[in-house]
Design a protein around this motif. Structure first.
Motif, PDB file in Angstrom:
ATOM      1  N   LEU A   1       0.529  -7.659  -5.029  1.00  0.00           N
ATOM      2  CA  LEU A   1       0.720  -6.482  -5.813  1.00  0.00           C
ATOM      3  C   LEU A   1       1.377  -5.458  -5.154  1.00  0.00           C
ATOM      4  CD1 LEU A   1      -3.235  -6.630  -6.401  1.00  0.00           C
ATOM      5  CD2 LEU A   1      -1.369  -6.933  -8.119  1.00  0.00           C
ATOM      6  N   LYS A   2       2.141  -5.589  -3.995  1.00  0.00           N
ATOM      7  CA  LYS A   2       2.891  -4.751  -3.398  1.00  0.00           C
ATOM      8  C   LYS A   2       2.102  -3.558  -2.787  1.00  0.00           C
ATOM      9  CE  LYS A   2       7.732  -5.300  -5.011  1.00  0.00           C
ATOM     10  NZ  LYS A   2       7.292  -6.949  -5.463  1.00  0.00           N
ATOM     11  N   PHE A   3       0.903  -3.741  -2.657  1.00  0.00           N
ATOM     12  CA  PHE A   3      -0.108  -2.887  -1.892  1.00  0.00           C
ATOM     13  C   PHE A   3      -0.071  -2.742  -0.549  1.00  0.00           C
ATOM     14  CE2 PHE A   3      -4.092  -1.112  -0.060  1.00  0.00           C
ATOM     15  CZ  PHE A   3      -4.148   0.011  -0.952  1.00  0.00           C
ATOM     16  N   ILE A   4       0.500  -3.891   0.076  1.00  0.00           N
ATOM     17  CA  ILE A   4       0.534  -3.770   1.457  1.00  0.00           C
ATOM     18  C   ILE A   4       1.834  -4.678   1.737  1.00  0.00           C
ATOM     19  CG2 ILE A   4      -1.575  -3.451   2.420  1.00  0.00           C
ATOM     20  CD1 ILE A   4      -1.852  -6.627   2.529  1.00  0.00           C
ATOM     21  N   VAL A   5       2.658  -4.283   2.895  1.00  0.00           N
ATOM     22  CA  VAL A   5       3.704  -5.092   3.287  1.00  0.00           C
ATOM     23  C   VAL A   5       3.165  -5.738   4.695  1.00  0.00           C
ATOM     24  CG1 VAL A   5       5.460  -3.804   2.203  1.00  0.00           C
ATOM     25  CG2 VAL A   5       4.709  -2.910   4.411  1.00  0.00           C
ATOM     26  N   VAL A   6       3.902  -6.871   4.934  1.00  0.00           N
ATOM     27  CA  VAL A   6       3.635  -7.404   6.265  1.00  0.00           C
ATOM     28  C   VAL A   6       4.792  -7.375   7.088  1.00  0.00           C
ATOM     29  CG1 VAL A   6       2.561  -9.398   7.179  1.00  0.00           C
ATOM     30  CG2 VAL A   6       1.946  -8.941   4.982  1.00  0.00           C
ATOM     31  N   GLN A   7       4.663  -7.041   8.546  1.00  0.00           N
ATOM     32  CA  GLN A   7       5.942  -7.021   9.232  1.00  0.00           C
ATOM     33  C   GLN A   7       5.586  -7.773  10.674  1.00  0.00           C
ATOM     34  OE1 GLN A   7       6.146  -2.712   9.398  1.00  0.00           O
ATOM     35  NE2 GLN A   7       6.903  -2.436   7.729  1.00  0.00           N
ATOM     36  N   GLN A   8       6.479  -8.081  11.210  1.00  0.00           N
ATOM     37  CA  GLN A   8       6.559  -8.807  12.658  1.00  0.00           C
ATOM     38  C   GLN A   8       7.726  -7.935  13.388  1.00  0.00           C
ATOM     39  OE1 GLN A   8       6.968 -12.744  12.741  1.00  0.00           O
ATOM     40  NE2 GLN A   8       5.546 -12.992  14.179  1.00  0.00           N
ATOM     41  N   ASN A   9       7.311  -7.395  14.294  1.00  0.00           N
ATOM     42  CA  ASN A   9       8.630  -6.699  15.225  1.00  0.00           C
ATOM     43  C   ASN A   9       9.543  -7.618  16.092  1.00  0.00           C
ATOM     44  OD1 ASN A   9       7.597  -4.402  13.956  1.00  0.00           O
ATOM     45  ND2 ASN A   9       6.430  -3.896  15.626  1.00  0.00           N
ATOM     46  N   LYS A  10       8.739  -8.826  16.525  1.00  0.00           N
ATOM     47  CA  LYS A  10       9.711  -9.771  17.146  1.00  0.00           C
ATOM     48  C   LYS A  10       9.016 -11.229  16.953  1.00  0.00           C
ATOM     49  CE  LYS A  10       7.190  -9.436  21.535  1.00  0.00           C
ATOM     50  NZ  LYS A  10       5.831  -8.398  21.335  1.00  0.00           N
ATOM     51  N   ILE A  11      10.049 -12.180  17.286  1.00  0.00           N
ATOM     52  CA  ILE A  11       9.382 -13.647  17.171  1.00  0.00           C
ATOM     53  C   ILE A  11       8.186 -13.632  17.903  1.00  0.00           C
ATOM     54  CG2 ILE A  11       9.890 -15.877  17.660  1.00  0.00           C
ATOM     55  CD1 ILE A  11      12.798 -15.108  17.308  1.00  0.00           C
ATOM     56  N   PHE A  12       7.160 -14.368  17.317  1.00  0.00           N
ATOM     57  CA  PHE A  12       5.767 -14.567  17.978  1.00  0.00           C
ATOM     58  C   PHE A  12       5.172 -13.434  18.136  1.00  0.00           C
ATOM     59  CE2 PHE A  12       8.455 -18.256  19.734  1.00  0.00           C
ATOM     60  CZ  PHE A  12       8.202 -19.157  18.758  1.00  0.00           C
ATOM     61  N   GLY A  13       5.568 -12.221  17.737  1.00  0.00           N
ATOM     62  CA  GLY A  13       4.784 -10.864  17.791  1.00  0.00           C
ATOM     63  C   GLY A  13       3.800 -10.897  17.075  1.00  0.00           C
ATOM     64  N   ASN A  14       3.108  -9.702  17.119  1.00  0.00           N
ATOM     65  CA  ASN A  14       1.776  -9.739  16.462  1.00  0.00           C
ATOM     66  C   ASN A  14       2.277  -9.412  14.898  1.00  0.00           C
ATOM     67  OD1 ASN A  14      -0.348 -10.299  17.826  1.00  0.00           O
ATOM     68  ND2 ASN A  14      -0.272  -8.109  18.579  1.00  0.00           N
ATOM     69  N   ILE A  15       1.634  -9.841  13.652  1.00  0.00           N
ATOM     70  CA  ILE A  15       1.901  -9.437  12.461  1.00  0.00           C
ATOM     71  C   ILE A  15       1.220  -8.165  12.217  1.00  0.00           C
ATOM     72  CG2 ILE A  15       1.764 -10.116  10.048  1.00  0.00           C
ATOM     73  CD1 ILE A  15       2.154 -12.946  11.182  1.00  0.00           C
ATOM     74  N   ILE A  16       1.851  -7.181  11.638  1.00  0.00           N
ATOM     75  CA  ILE A  16       1.307  -6.044  11.328  1.00  0.00           C
ATOM     76  C   ILE A  16       1.076  -6.099   9.703  1.00  0.00           C
ATOM     77  CG2 ILE A  16       1.569  -3.239  11.503  1.00  0.00           C
ATOM     78  CD1 ILE A  16       1.307  -4.576  14.070  1.00  0.00           C
ATOM     79  N   VAL A  17       0.106  -5.550   9.292  1.00  0.00           N
ATOM     80  CA  VAL A  17      -0.198  -5.271   8.012  1.00  0.00           C
ATOM     81  C   VAL A  17      -0.044  -3.693   7.717  1.00  0.00           C
ATOM     82  CG1 VAL A  17      -1.714  -5.622   6.019  1.00  0.00           C
ATOM     83  CG2 VAL A  17      -1.744  -7.084   7.995  1.00  0.00           C
ATOM     84  N   LYS A  18       0.545  -3.332   6.843  1.00  0.00           N
ATOM     85  CA  LYS A  18       0.822  -1.897   6.583  1.00  0.00           C
ATOM     86  C   LYS A  18       0.587  -1.345   5.086  1.00  0.00           C
ATOM     87  CE  LYS A  18       4.005   0.553   9.567  1.00  0.00           C
ATOM     88  NZ  LYS A  18       5.153   1.148   9.548  1.00  0.00           N
ATOM     89  N   ARG A  19      -0.010  -0.232   4.926  1.00  0.00           N
ATOM     90  CA  ARG A  19      -0.042   0.098   3.449  1.00  0.00           C
ATOM     91  C   ARG A  19       1.266   0.415   2.788  1.00  0.00           C
ATOM     92  NH1 ARG A  19      -2.172   5.563   0.537  1.00  0.00           N
ATOM     93  NH2 ARG A  19      -0.794   5.185  -1.325  1.00  0.00           N
ATOM     94  N   ASN A  20       1.695  -0.087   1.681  1.00  0.00           N
ATOM     95  CA  ASN A  20       2.879  -0.080   1.018  1.00  0.00           C
ATOM     96  C   ASN A  20       3.201   1.321   0.370  1.00  0.00           C
ATOM     97  OD1 ASN A  20       5.301  -0.154  -0.123  1.00  0.00           O
ATOM     98  ND2 ASN A  20       4.945  -1.829  -1.228  1.00  0.00           N
ATOM     99  N   ILE A  21       3.846   2.366   1.222  1.00  0.00           N
ATOM    100  CA  ILE A  21       4.124   3.577   0.510  1.00  0.00           C
ATOM    101  C   ILE A  21       4.585   3.690  -0.671  1.00  0.00           C
ATOM    102  CG2 ILE A  21       5.533   5.494   1.083  1.00  0.00           C
ATOM    103  CD1 ILE A  21       4.463   5.953   3.697  1.00  0.00           C
ATOM    104  N   ILE A  22       5.392   2.618  -1.279  1.00  0.00           N
ATOM    105  CA  ILE A  22       5.893   2.794  -2.575  1.00  0.00           C
ATOM    106  C   ILE A  22       4.830   2.751  -3.603  1.00  0.00           C
ATOM    107  CG2 ILE A  22       7.733   1.809  -4.144  1.00  0.00           C
ATOM    108  CD1 ILE A  22       8.504   0.312  -1.373  1.00  0.00           C
ATOM    109  N   SER A  23       3.715   1.846  -3.412  1.00  0.00           N
ATOM    110  CA  SER A  23       2.627   1.771  -4.117  1.00  0.00           C
ATOM    111  C   SER A  23       1.914   3.017  -4.358  1.00  0.00           C
ATOM    112  CB  SER A  23       1.565   0.813  -3.377  1.00  0.00           C
ATOM    113  OG  SER A  23       0.444   0.824  -4.062  1.00  0.00           O
ATOM    114  N   ASN A  24       1.630   3.362  -5.562  1.00  0.00           N
ATOM    115  CA  ASN A  24       1.003   4.595  -5.871  1.00  0.00           C
ATOM    116  C   ASN A  24      -0.457   4.399  -6.025  1.00  0.00           C
ATOM    117  OD1 ASN A  24       1.245   3.521  -8.432  1.00  0.00           O
ATOM    118  ND2 ASN A  24       3.004   4.840  -8.905  1.00  0.00           N
ATOM    119  N   GLU A  25      -0.609   3.122  -5.790  1.00  0.00           N
ATOM    120  CA  GLU A  25      -2.042   2.955  -5.877  1.00  0.00           C
ATOM    121  C   GLU A  25      -2.965   3.362  -4.604  1.00  0.00           C
ATOM    122  OE1 GLU A  25      -4.674  -0.866  -7.140  1.00  0.00           O
ATOM    123  OE2 GLU A  25      -2.519  -1.284  -6.949  1.00  0.00           O
ATOM    124  N   VAL A  26      -4.310   3.917  -4.793  1.00  0.00           N
ATOM    125  CA  VAL A  26      -4.885   4.242  -3.820  1.00  0.00           C
ATOM    126  C   VAL A  26      -6.065   3.208  -3.593  1.00  0.00           C
ATOM    127  CG1 VAL A  26      -6.289   6.036  -2.533  1.00  0.00           C
ATOM    128  CG2 VAL A  26      -4.358   6.535  -4.137  1.00  0.00           C
TER     129      VAL A  26
END
Lengths: 178, 250
Positions: free
Chosen positions: B225-250
């Motif tokens: 739904l593009k509400f969140i994005v998932v990011q990983q800063n480095k290989i085997f690093g922690n996965i970070i879940v972020k709120r997708n700013i583009i989404s206008n859903e609250v």
């Protein structure tokens, strides 16, 4: 950081965010105390009001949001013909009023007060995101419990449910008065 | 003789009853029930005449009015009740109570309508688009393989296994299992006040297999739904879940 600067940053954040921005999120981002952020927001809000700006700041459930001043509706309408937002029907408003003051409440309870089936009105209110399912009652049939949303507060210019007009004031109203 | 009948639409039996009471200018606490019942039934008859649907609620009310009327005809201390205050024996009592309760909300609905009129004249700006901006330092979801998510998930299951081995194995029968919808709401609520969280944090408390699966599915749904994005800063690093700013859903 000076208070002036903080306010300026907050203003920029509100502009960018668009949606209601919570005090907590601002406080976390700036690494400042939430109480201080609240004070800045309230000051900022007053500044807008004092200078009779076209933009205003509204508060909804500890979150703040920039929006236009409703005084200018006529001109905005001329400028860009915003989509006609059809108001709620009398039935929907009645149901909304009952839910607002009695939440969480089930459909049969709402219908008990109104004396008439209300599923259509309830569906409209859900569609408009003014009410939401707040769980189910632990009894036969597990009826859905309804409550109002932050969208409801925003649509009616309320900060929180405590700002709803006092229900007792409506009791003494003259009945022969239309 | 041509004559027009204008039939108003009423929101229900109470609404109609109010209309009749107001029209007759009578005291709500002392409704001339015979008179009002007659008008009420007349109205229903009119509806029928014009082939309008008379819903069951209106008929129930008509029956109630007739019932009250007949009760009031019974010689029940009527002399003392000429000035009929609403005392316990008054068969109208319950009806009046409900009418007043309904009237209260009808009045509040009017107030809400006024407020609605003001606040629909306010406009809000859509949240900013930040796509170009965000990707600068951190990997976006495209760079994250589904395997990374699966690995993280497996890792969690392993952890759970270890944990359950060390504790006594009790079988618990749960009545209410959390649904994906609930979990989606929970996560959305979390992001109302937070920008990001570590993937593992999402699974911090529950070590119930069902809840882990539900959380994972909710997460995938929110990514879709593009509400969140998932990011990983480095290989085997922690996965970070972020709120997708583009989404206008609250």
């Amino acid at each position: 950081m000076e208070e002036r600067e903080v306010k300026s940053i907050i203003e920029a954040m509100l502009f960018v965010w668009g949606d209601p921005l919570s005090i907590k999120l601002i406080a976390d981002t700036l690494n400042l105390a939430p109480e201080f952020i609240r004070k800045c927001l309230i000051d900022l809000k007053k500044e807008y009001e004092m200078h009779d700006k076209g933009i205003q700041i509204i508060e909804v459930n500890n979150s703040f949001q920039l929006c236009t001043n409703n005084k200018h509706f006529e001109y905005i309408q001329k400028l860009c013909t915003p989509p006609q937002n059809k108001g709620l029907t009398q039935a929907a408003l009645e149901v909304l009023a009952i839910i607002a003051y009695n939440q969480p409440i089930t459909r049969p309870e709402i219908e008990g007060i109104r004396g008439v089936k209300s599923d259509k009105a309830i569906n409209t209110l859900i569609e408009k995101e003014l009410i939401i399912e707040k769980g189910r009652l632990e009894k036969t049939g597990r009826p859905i419990l309804y409550g109002t949303t932050d969208g409801f507060l925003k649509s009616f210019g309320l900060n929180n449910l405590k700002e709803l007009p006092n229900i007792d004031e409506f009791e003494s109203l003259d009945f022969t008065d239309k | 003789m041509a004559y027009n009948v204008k039939l108003e639409v009423f929101e229900g039996p109470f609404d109609l009853l109010f209309h009749l009471i107001e029209k007759s200018k009578v005291d709500i606490y002392n409704i001339p029930i015979a008179d009002i019942a007659e008008q009420y039934i007349q109205y229903i008859e009119d509806l029928k005449k014009f082939d309008l649907e008379v819903t069951s609620e209106f008929l129930v009310m008509a029956a109630t009015l007739i019932e009250i009327k007949s009760k009031m005809l019974l010689p029940n201390k009527q002399e003392e009740q000429i000035e009929m205050e609403l005392c316990d024996e008054d068969p109208r009592k319950d009806l009046v109570k409900r009418l007043i309760e309904y009237k209260k909300y009808k009045n509040i609905a009017l107030t809400l309508k006024d407020r609605e009129e003001v606040y629909t004249k306010i406009f809000y700006k859509q949240p900013e688009q930040f796509d170009g901006f965000i990707n600068n330092h951190e990997k976006e979801i495209e760079d994250l393989e589904i395997e990374d998510l699966i690995n993280a998930f497996n890792h969690l299951l392993e952890k759970r296994k270890k944990l359950s081995k060390s504790s006594i194995n009790l079988k618990e029968i749960k009545r209410d299992e959390i649904t994906i919808e609930d979990k989606i709401d929970q996560i959305k609520n979390f992001f109302k006040e937070h920008i990001s969280l570590a993937f593992e944090e999402l699974f911090a408390n529950p070590f119930d297999r069902n809840e882990i699966v539900v959380t994972f599915l909710a997460l995938l749904e929110l990514i879709k739904l593009k509400f969140i994005v998932v990011q990983q800063n480095k290989i085997f690093g922690n996965i970070i879940v972020k709120r997708n700013i583009i989404s206008n859903e609250v």
